[in-house]
Design an enzyme around this catalytic site. Structure first.
Site, PDB file in Angstrom:
ATOM      1  CE1 TYR A 298      -7.394  -1.085   6.827  1.00 50.13           C
ATOM      2  CE2 TYR A 298      -6.065  -0.775   4.864  1.00 50.13           C
ATOM      3  CZ  TYR A 298      -6.222  -0.679   6.230  1.00 50.13           C
ATOM      4  OH  TYR A 298      -5.200  -0.184   6.999  1.00 50.13           O
TER       5      TYR A 298
ATOM      6  CD  GLU B 106      -3.049  -0.474   2.358  1.00 46.66           C
ATOM      7  OE1 GLU B 106      -2.882   0.497   3.125  1.00 46.66           O
ATOM      8  OE2 GLU B 106      -3.861  -1.375   2.593  1.00 46.66           O
TER       9      GLU B 106
ATOM     10  CG  ASP C  58      -3.640   8.825   7.405  1.00 44.60           C
ATOM     11  OD1 ASP C  58      -3.819   7.607   7.519  1.00 44.60           O
ATOM     12  OD2 ASP C  58      -3.638   9.416   6.316  1.00 44.60           O
TER      13      ASP C  58
END
Length: 263
Positions: A175, A49, A60
């Site tokens: 995911y 990734e 994030d």
């Protein structure tokens, strides 16, 4: 079949779980991140990734935010990230590469132009965290038509009513975000993740890969044991932030890969 599909088929044939490694393109500079990227497959990484640095990475935590900032400060651009993949492909035509990031840089480039350039560079999948399923016509469906997998995130708050919408145009793999919150914020727990993975797998034939909160080989083994594999990002990015050499970073990734593969 994409490289991602072929990779999972090969892993299934071997009875192995997948190990996915995240790094930020251009962190701390293009040369170093390319060297790390080139070393990951030999260390046992099944899928790479590659983060697209962006100024406002809302999903994030501090580790990956700072990695993105280092990359941007070093002059990393979307074009340089595409060039990095093209350079990687000169020596490796089999390891899947998934670009992960936010829609703004893609939108600025233009979807059609970006997809053509991504395909030419050798990108296999996209994870774009700020495009919900309601916006599938924007990028997801054009990407699929171009032959690039569009990988969606499912989370602990994705309930049974929402899950079919999340899965409807997803390809490559799902995911699963193991924790509620940002990257690097807490440790994933296999006992909590297992039932959630089973719930998702009851609704799709796609592999389910678990990320967020995995920092050790033992954790990689435990989480991969209840899923089709796992993703590690912040723990690897921390090694880069500490100034470790590409060889040391890939060796660390290799210990995590060994953990996942032993599940």
């Amino acid at each position: 079949m994409t490289r991602i599909d072929r990779k999972f088929a090969a892993l299934r044939a071997e009875g192995k779980k997948a190990f996915v490694s995240y790094i930020m393109a251009g962190d701390p500079d293009l040369e170093t991140s390319l060297a790390v990227m080139k070393g990951l497959p030999a260390a046992g990484v099944d899928i790479i990734e590659l983060g697209m640095p962006f100024t406002d990475p809302m999903a994030d935590g501090p580790t990956i935010q700072l990695a993105g900032q280092r990359a941007l400060d070093g002059g990393q651009t979307l074009q340089k990230t595409l060039d990095m993949v093209a350079e990687f492909r000169k020596g490796d035509d089999t390891t899947p590469v998934v670009m992960m990031g936010y829609y703004n840089p893609i939108y600025n480039r233009g979807v059609d132009t970006f997809l053509a350039d991504a395909l030419a560079a050798g990108i296999d999948g996209l994870i774009v965290v700020d495009l919900p399923p309601e916006e599938d016509e924007e990028l997801c469906i054009p990407a699929q038509k171009a032959g690039i997998n569009f990988i969606r995130l499912a989370t602990p708050t994705t309930d049974d009513k929402r899950l079919p919408k999340v899965l409807q145009n997803t390809s490559g793999f799902v995911y699963y975000v193991s924790i509620t919150g940002i990257t690097g914020a807490a440790a994933a727990q296999a006992a909590e993740v297992g039932p959630e993975v089973a719930r998702i797998k009851a609704k799709t034939d796609l592999p389910v890969i678990v990320g967020f909160g995995i920092t050790t080989p033992e954790a990689a083994k435990q989480i991969a044991g209840v899923a089709d594999g796992c993703v590690v990002g912040s723990a690897i990015v921390k090694q880069i932030a500490e100034g470790k050499s590409p060889a040391d970073v890939t060796a660390f990734a290799g210990t995590l890969a060994a953990g996942a593969h032993s599940a």
